[in-house]
Scaffold this active site. Structure first.
Site, PDB file in Angstrom:
ATOM      1  N   HIS A  20       0.867  -1.190   0.000  1.00 14.60           N
ATOM      2  CA  HIS A  20       0.000   0.000   0.000  1.00 14.60           C
ATOM      3  C   HIS A  20       0.896   1.230   0.000  1.00 14.60           C
ATOM      4  CE1 HIS A  20      -3.640  -2.332   1.113  1.00 14.60           C
ATOM      5  NE2 HIS A  20      -2.804  -3.070   1.818  1.00 14.60           N
ATOM      6  N   ASN A  22       0.690   4.478   0.836  1.00 13.07           N
ATOM      7  CA  ASN A  22       0.867   5.334   2.026  1.00 13.07           C
ATOM      8  C   ASN A  22       1.353   4.579   3.262  1.00 13.07           C
ATOM      9  OD1 ASN A  22       0.181   8.174   1.269  1.00 13.07           O
ATOM     10  ND2 ASN A  22      -1.635   7.120   0.493  1.00 13.07           N
ATOM     11  N   PRO A 102      -7.375   6.050  -4.282  1.00 13.78           N
ATOM     12  CA  PRO A 102      -7.448   7.448  -4.732  1.00 13.78           C
ATOM     13  C   PRO A 102      -8.295   8.277  -3.762  1.00 13.78           C
ATOM     14  CG  PRO A 102      -8.681   5.982  -6.214  1.00 13.78           C
ATOM     15  CD  PRO A 102      -7.960   5.114  -5.248  1.00 13.78           C
ATOM     16  N   GLU A 205      -8.992 -11.422   6.855  1.00 10.35           N
ATOM     17  CA  GLU A 205      -7.881 -10.825   7.610  1.00 10.35           C
ATOM     18  C   GLU A 205      -8.200 -10.896   9.111  1.00 10.35           C
ATOM     19  OE1 GLU A 205      -7.014  -6.824   6.317  1.00 10.35           O
ATOM     20  OE2 GLU A 205      -5.169  -6.728   7.501  1.00 10.35           O
ATOM     21  N   ASP A 287       3.245  -5.445   2.714  1.00 11.44           N
ATOM     22  CA  ASP A 287       2.004  -4.776   3.111  1.00 11.44           C
ATOM     23  C   ASP A 287       2.239  -3.263   3.272  1.00 11.44           C
ATOM     24  OD1 ASP A 287      -0.666  -4.740   3.628  1.00 11.44           O
ATOM     25  OD2 ASP A 287      -0.552  -5.533   5.663  1.00 11.44           O
TER      26      ASP A 287
END
Ligand code: 6MZ
Length: 347
Positions: A20, A22, A102, A205, A287
């Site tokens: 990911h 960020n 986004p 998860e 991750d």
């Protein structure tokens, strides 16, 4: 200084399929972002989970909220994405599928369209600067935002699938797994699949997602993120395992993330062991390398030391990941060739 063993993992050519954007921001880049926005009063300890520290998954999602405050303009996204790509390349990653949700931010004029365009610009600039890595992009849907936003995001991703010259390859479903239900997102995911986007879905998860996973596995996804609670020993079921095995769906495994986020009690209890022993397609990933203070070399080394993998087995693991990428066939062949050349030098 690196020991010989460390060096092997650094030199090992690697494929990163679950990162990911960020969550991947390094502490150096974070330093710059924090200095740029002193009024936010954000400290470094709020954006990373250091060695020996643990957080609940809920606390991890609070960390992303802090990072999102720091990365909220085109300028930030360009800087962060370029740095993340360069860092993966420096760690020996030869092929990267980066994913990101986004966002629009009224104050800075950021739109979702420009968000994606800016990430693609970062990828283009890295290519132009001859950074030694092939990067593709997966558009992420945050499950927290519900079905309407999911559908909007799919439409956007579909446009980029057609216009990005093969850089946008798929759609991710992520976000806090305790929020919302996959059944509400099913039509958006079906639409994505029908228009040719590959699906990389976070599944099971947390333990409460059994019914949701049954449903989403019927799509089926092209890859599974985590899949921690799919198998019966972890509260999943034989029927879930059967579906995953019959369809041979690769699972993206993120050891440190799961241990630090406390969905897995310790490295040696990680579900990697269960699937790897069955010969099921597994791919080691980071991750959120920034948040969890890791890199892909370290994840390979941890898997090897925890589960007693030989260097030959580690090599196979990294090479097999080429087959699980969303890259077109000629790219996969190019990667296979690169691995064959490097094998002579490294192994
Ligand atoms: C589920 C996760 C995640 O999209 O802003 N994300 N979703 N499980 C995880 N396990 C720890 N780690 C990250 O990157 C941050 C976003 O990625 C998802 C969350 O939606 C988070 O807000 P981007 O680049």
């Amino acid at each position: 200084m690196d020991t010989e063993a460390d060096l092997f993992y650094r030199l090992l050519p690697k494929v990163e399929l679950h990162a990911h954007l960020n969550g991947s921001v390094s502490s150096e880049t974070m330093e710059t972002l924090i200095k740029r926005k002193p009024h936010l009063n954000i400290e470094h300890s709020m954006t990373a989970i250091r060695r020996g520290q643990r957080r609940s998954l809920d606390e991890c999602f609070q960390v992303f909220k802090v990072i999102h405050q720091l990365v909220d303009s085109e300028e930030d996204i360009l800087m962060v994405a370029k740095a993340v790509i360069q860092e993966f390349a420096a760690d020996g990653v030869k092929y990267l599928e980066l994913r990101s949700t986004p966002r629009e931010v009224t104050e800075t004029g950021l739109t979702k369209q420009r968000y994606i365009e800016t990430v693609l610009e970062a990828i283009r600039q890295c290519k132009q600067e001859e950074v030694d890595i092939d990067v593709r992009f997966i558009v992420a849907v945050d499950r927290r935002h519900g079905p309407l936003v999911a559908m909007e995001t799919v439409k956007l991703a579909e446009d980029f699938l057609l216009s990005s010259d093969g850089v946008v390859v798929g759609l991710d479903l992520s976000g806090d797994p305790t929020v919302g239900h996959g059944k509400d997102l099913l039509s958006a995911l079906e639409k994505a699949k029908n228009c040719g986007l590959k699906l990389a879905l976070h599944l099971s998860e947390v333990p409460s997602q059994r019914e949701e996973s049954e449903l989403l596995l019927n799509l089926p996804p092209d890859r599974i993120g985590h899949g921690t609670f799919l198998h019966p020993e972890f509260g999943g079921s034989d029927s879930l395992v059967d579906k995953v095995c019959k369809q041979n769906i690769p699972i993206e495994m993120c050891l440190t993330s799961n241990v630090k986020g406390q969905t897995v009690p310790s490295y040696d209890k990680h579900h990697f062991q269960y699937w790897y022993k069955r010969g099921h397609p597994c791919v080691l990933c980071t991750d959120d390398k920034g948040v969890f203070c890791t890199d892909l070399s370290q994840e390979y080394q941890l898997a090897a030391s925890t589960f007693g993998l030989t260097q030959e087995a580690v090599w196979m693991l990294s090479q097999q990941a080429i087959g699980y990428t969303f890259a077109p066939e000629p790219i996969k062949q190019r990667l296979e060739k690169k691995w064959a050349e490097l094998k002579q030098q490294i192994l």
